[in-house]
Write a protein that holds these residues in place. Sequence first.
Motif, short mmCIF file in Angstrom:
data_model
loop_
_atom_site.label_atom_id
_atom_site.label_comp_id
_atom_site.label_asym_id
_atom_site.label_seq_id
_atom_site.Cartn_x
_atom_site.Cartn_y
_atom_site.Cartn_z
N PHE A 340 -7.99 -11.15 -1.13
CA PHE A 340 -7.50 -11.89 -2.29
C PHE A 340 -8.42 -13.04 -2.70
O PHE A 340 -8.68 -13.25 -3.89
N PHE A 379 -6.46 -5.49 -5.75
CA PHE A 379 -5.22 -6.25 -5.58
C PHE A 379 -4.14 -5.38 -4.93
O PHE A 379 -3.44 -5.81 -4.01
N SER A 380 -4.03 -4.14 -5.39
CA SER A 380 -3.07 -3.20 -4.82
C SER A 380 -3.40 -2.91 -3.36
O SER A 380 -2.49 -2.77 -2.51
N GLY A 382 -4.80 -5.01 -1.28
CA GLY A 382 -4.33 -6.16 -0.52
C GLY A 382 -2.83 -6.12 -0.29
O GLY A 382 -2.35 -6.42 0.83
N LEU A 383 -2.06 -5.75 -1.31
CA LEU A 383 -0.61 -5.64 -1.16
C LEU A 383 -0.25 -4.54 -0.15
O LEU A 383 0.68 -4.69 0.65
N PHE A 384 -1.01 -3.45 -0.20
CA PHE A 384 -0.80 -2.35 0.75
C PHE A 384 -1.00 -2.84 2.19
O PHE A 384 -0.20 -2.53 3.09
N ILE A 386 -0.75 -5.96 3.30
CA ILE A 386 0.34 -6.86 3.66
C ILE A 386 1.58 -6.06 4.05
O ILE A 386 2.27 -6.37 5.04
N GLY A 387 1.86 -5.00 3.28
CA GLY A 387 2.98 -4.14 3.61
C GLY A 387 2.82 -3.51 4.99
O GLY A 387 3.79 -3.44 5.76
#
Length: 391
Positions: A340, A379-380, A382-384, A386-387
Amino acid sequence: MNLKLLGSSLIIAGTALGAGMLAIPMVLAQFGLLSGTILMLVIWSGTTYAALLLLEASIKVRGGLGMNTIAKQSLGKGGQLITNGLLYALLICLLMAYIIGAGDLVHKMVLNLGLDISLVQSQILFAVIAGGIVAAGTGVIDKLNRVLFLLMLAVLVITLFALVPNMSLAHFFTATNDSSIDLIKTSAVLFTSFGFFPVIPSLVSYNENATHAQLRNMVLLGSLIPLVCYLLWLYAVVGSLSYEQLTQFNNVSELINVLATRFEGIHVILSIFTGLALLTSFFGVALSLFDQNIDLFKQNRAVTYVLTFILPLLGAIFAAEKFLAVLSYAGLIMVFIAVFIPMMMAINLRKSEGKTQTAISNDEYYEVGGGQIAMMVCFSFGLFLIGAQVI
């Protein structure tokens, strides 16, 4: 690519290629080689793109050995504070882990030589000597790392050739777990296996006369080497052992013991590999923290040497058990600092260039391709991650 750039690629690869590589088959074998390979390629692609964004920011800022200066010029004082906080938390935790692991290896080696020193003394000895090499500068690390990395690759090749005669193609097509959730959970382990990003600002400064294309290729080659090594080791182990055997292991030592029944010298060889991998990773992370401290505190190398290694060493000596709990959050910290934050740096610098409308010649300008679509994918990604950390 000249030797200096090649050596820089090996520093990137050595920083990523840690002893954790040995555990990758135990993590991925249950999902089959196809799913494991695809996931590893996805993680590699995402981390490499984010690393190229950090490279872009490093080039555009044109100065600063660490992320401190880059963050100050691209994210402002608030972003600089957050970046420094996350970076120090991650690097100090990693150095503590390396000092603990290396101290244990040094302790065993010294005992085998008949010398009686404590584990704490071994940790101090390693930190002082290895830290002194880091303080000597990137050029010294570059030359030493070339030798260490080539030795590590030689050890890996010997191991792979030793395992090939006992490999079974039937194992390659076996998958006993088709759970997508379980597969996603392994992303956290794989992501940390490509954690080479902190060393990029140091290497940009070290290769100050290199072209942007050369710097880009330096990062790409440095990230590609560990990917190939991880995949070859995964295929070799999965081909040599059945899934039932792999699921019985509680740790890497048990895996090595079983492999040793097929190749007598594998204990020694993989012990050498583990030590070399730990040392090259230590040099990469320590160089990042050392240059970050020079960038932030503007002190001479002797003072920076103390600033860099005193906290990791004290933590390794006095807070090893508590530190292990903290280390579990290192992967989450790494998502923010490695994905990020480089993304925000690149976005802000691109906006700043657009507002000033400064004419920049092609040979002075560098921007990672992909535009807004690639940024959205990053960005997606990074979210992946974190998940995967919080599942």
